[in-house]
Enzyme design. Structure first.
Site, mmCIF file in Angstrom:
data_model
loop_
_atom_site.group_PDB
_atom_site.id
_atom_site.type_symbol
_atom_site.label_atom_id
_atom_site.label_comp_id
_atom_site.label_asym_id
_atom_site.label_seq_id
_atom_site.Cartn_x
_atom_site.Cartn_y
_atom_site.Cartn_z
ATOM 1 N N HIS A 162 -17.323 7.229 -13.250
ATOM 2 C CA HIS A 162 -17.450 6.854 -14.664
ATOM 3 C C HIS A 162 -18.832 6.345 -15.041
ATOM 4 O O HIS A 162 -19.099 6.081 -16.206
ATOM 5 C CB HIS A 162 -16.402 5.796 -15.038
ATOM 6 C CG HIS A 162 -16.727 4.434 -14.487
ATOM 7 N ND1 HIS A 162 -16.530 4.103 -13.166
ATOM 8 C CD2 HIS A 162 -17.250 3.338 -15.077
ATOM 9 C CE1 HIS A 162 -16.905 2.848 -12.967
ATOM 10 N NE2 HIS A 162 -17.352 2.353 -14.110
HETATM 11 C C1 UD1 Z 1 -17.074 -0.362 -18.793
HETATM 12 C C2 UD1 Z 1 -18.080 -1.308 -18.160
HETATM 13 C C3 UD1 Z 1 -18.285 -0.933 -16.699
HETATM 14 C C4 UD1 Z 1 -16.980 -0.875 -15.956
HETATM 15 C C5 UD1 Z 1 -16.038 0.078 -16.684
HETATM 16 C C6 UD1 Z 1 -14.692 0.205 -16.043
HETATM 17 C C7 UD1 Z 1 -19.866 -2.223 -19.602
HETATM 18 C C8 UD1 Z 1 -21.301 -2.149 -19.926
HETATM 19 N N1 UD1 Z 1 -19.364 -1.244 -18.806
HETATM 20 O O1 UD1 Z 1 -17.624 0.950 -18.800
HETATM 21 O O2 UD1 Z 1 -19.114 -1.904 -16.089
HETATM 22 O O3 UD1 Z 1 -17.202 -0.428 -14.641
HETATM 23 O O4 UD1 Z 1 -15.875 -0.402 -18.025
HETATM 24 O O5 UD1 Z 1 -13.955 1.180 -16.708
HETATM 25 O O6 UD1 Z 1 -19.215 -3.128 -20.051
HETATM 26 N N2 UD1 Z 1 -12.439 4.486 -23.974
HETATM 27 C C9 UD1 Z 1 -11.145 4.891 -24.175
HETATM 28 N N3 UD1 Z 1 -10.172 3.945 -24.071
HETATM 29 C C10 UD1 Z 1 -10.432 2.652 -23.779
HETATM 30 C C11 UD1 Z 1 -11.769 2.264 -23.590
HETATM 31 C C12 UD1 Z 1 -12.758 3.187 -23.669
HETATM 32 O O7 UD1 Z 1 -10.864 6.037 -24.419
HETATM 33 O O8 UD1 Z 1 -9.498 1.852 -23.709
HETATM 34 C C13 UD1 Z 1 -13.507 5.488 -24.054
HETATM 35 C C14 UD1 Z 1 -14.364 5.264 -25.271
HETATM 36 O O9 UD1 Z 1 -14.405 6.437 -25.977
HETATM 37 C C15 UD1 Z 1 -15.720 4.895 -24.714
HETATM 38 C C16 UD1 Z 1 -15.667 5.318 -23.262
HETATM 39 O O10 UD1 Z 1 -14.304 5.393 -22.905
HETATM 40 O O11 UD1 Z 1 -16.747 5.513 -25.413
HETATM 41 C C17 UD1 Z 1 -16.348 4.348 -22.337
HETATM 42 O O12 UD1 Z 1 -15.947 3.010 -22.599
HETATM 43 P P1 UD1 Z 1 -17.013 1.825 -22.636
HETATM 44 O O13 UD1 Z 1 -16.394 0.623 -23.232
HETATM 45 O O14 UD1 Z 1 -18.281 2.318 -23.195
HETATM 46 O O15 UD1 Z 1 -17.318 1.448 -21.153
HETATM 47 P P2 UD1 Z 1 -16.993 2.091 -19.725
HETATM 48 O O16 UD1 Z 1 -17.767 3.328 -19.499
HETATM 49 O O17 UD1 Z 1 -15.509 2.151 -19.518
#
Ligand code: UD1
Length: 379
Positions: free
Chosen positions: A220
């Site tokens: 990820h």
């Molecule tokens: C975040 C953390 C990372 C951690 C990871 C675990 C930061 C900077 N990063 O990264 O350190 O290892 O979580 O997963 O805080 N999304 C969904 N559903 C959700 C949440 C997110 O679909 O419940 C999608 C969103 O479209 C989003 C993408 O996943 O754009 C990534 O989510 P994001 O909150 O940007 O962080 P992670 O990449 O998950």
């Protein structure tokens, strides 16, 4: 004493669960009671990334959900600070307790310090030295602001001392994630691999990999999944080389799923009979899959730690790690391979013939949460 406990994203839930259990245990005694509020920033919000963890780890419903959701880093951090400041003003806790290194950790520690509330950071002192990682920025700022820095190992304590942190603020308590792991092992052990796979797959799965005969994949990090060239190279390796030797079981993170679709890689993966794509798993399902995998291929920090304790050979698709204690040279089970496919291939072939061997670093004994709470009380 009143604590505000902060969670935002999936790995935080695994770390806060044992702390809440430790507070509840403490409150059964005749000692002065500890009041707490649980604040979920809402960075992870969907049922797979958040609700299933609250349920499986029996975390109580948060007192506050800030509903921050997805967005740029500035949006997530800024919106969290604005919302969290209101909570602090109305609730007036004595401490804000943050865990890990996600955007919630950073945003809430800054907000707390500006409100002159003490900050305790659980999992302090980890350093990758890689300032392109958002998590490294979060760790540095949080540790600089924290009043009490609770570290998982001696290497992390040493990092903090080298940065000039007051030694009285640094306490090594062990790894709180391993409290959760130890608690969950028995329940996870009763699960059946084929049921986990059927329950979590969107497609019909005809293949049921057996124990010790599949590789478990998670990816990820933006550095692996956000650029088309990088993700294509990795997917090609899985299809052309890895899956022809061993089935691959891959619970796909939402960020990665989005990019696999965007880069038109998803269909090819789906069509491969030896690659099983799953939705993000709950804690117990993941633990079971890890404990029976031939190897794990990952860019996750937490999984590196879990592999070390479970003894699963772990190929870490990163150039550096903030968790060196999990590396083979420090007694763990993980090797760093970056995204250099020749290195990935060598480690993959080595792992096919490797035996599981569990390693338990000092104080990764399942009692870290009790020590965390004791340090807060003692402060
Ligand atoms: C975040 C953390 C990372 C951690 C990871 C675990 C930061 C900077 N990063 O990264 O350190 O290892 O979580 O997963 O805080 N999304 C969904 N559903 C959700 C949440 C997110 O679909 O419940 C999608 C969103 O479209 C989003 C993408 O996943 O754009 C990534 O989510 P994001 O909150 O940007 O962080 P992670 O990449 O998950």
């Amino acid at each position: 004493m009143k604590l505000a406990l902060v969670v935002g994203a999936r790995p935080n839930f695994v770390k806060i669960s044992p702390l809440i259990k430790a507070i509840n245990e403490h409150n059964k005694s005749t000692l002065p009671q500890i009041e707490y509020i649980l604040v979920h920033t809402g960075q992870h919000y969907d049922s797979f990334m958040s609700d299933s963890f609250f349920q499986s780890l029996q975390i109580p419903k948060p007192h506050f959900n800030l509903g921050i959701g997805s967005g740029t880093h500035a949006e997530q951090v800024g919106n969290t600070m604005i919302a969290f400041e209101k909570v602090l003003k109305s609730e007036q806790p004595d401490w804000v307790v943050v865990v890990g290194d996600v955007n919630a950790t950073l945003a809430c520690s800054i907000t707390a310090k500006k409100e002159q509330i003490k900050v305790c950071h659980i999992e302090a002192g980890l350093r990758s030295g890689d300032m392109t990682m958002p998590e490294e920025i979060n760790r540095l700022v949080t540790d600089r602001l924290s009043d009490l820095l609770l570290t998982p190992d001696q290497l992390s304590s040493k990092n903090l001392r080298q940065e000039g942190t007051d030694v009285d603020k640094i306490k090594m308590v062990g790894n709180i994630m391993i409290d959760t792991l130890n608690d969950a092992l028995e329940t996870a052990g009763m699960l059946k691999l084929d049921e986990i796979i059927q329950r979590n797959s969107a497609d019909e799965v005809n293949k049921n990999p057996e124990a010790d005969s599949y590789a478990l994949i998670t990816l990820h990090r933006p550095s692996n999944v956000d650029q088309v060239e990088d993700l294509t190279k990795i997917v090609q390796f899985f299809i052309d080389q890895a899956a022809s030797q061993i089935p691959l079981v891959w619970p796909v993170h939402p960020r990665t799923l989005k990019n696999l679709e965007r880069f038109e890689l998803l269909e090819t993966l789906r069509k491969n009979n030896n690659i099983i794509l799953l939705q993000p798993l709950n804690y117990f399902d993941m633990l079971k899959l890890n404990s029976q995998a031939k190897m794990v291929i990952t860019d996750s920090g937490g999984l590196q730690e879990e592999c070390t304790v479970l003894g699963t050979p772990c190929i870490t698709m990163r150039f550096n790690t903030e968790r060196p204690i999990t590396l083979q040279e420090h007694g763990g089970t993980s090797v760093l391979v970056g995204n250099d496919l020749s290195k990935v291939k060598l480690s993959f072939n080595a792992a096919l013939n490797q035996k599981r061997e569990s390693r338990i670093p000092e104080l990764w004994d399942g009692h870290a949460a009790v020590r965390c709470l004791a340090e807060i009380i003692k402060y």
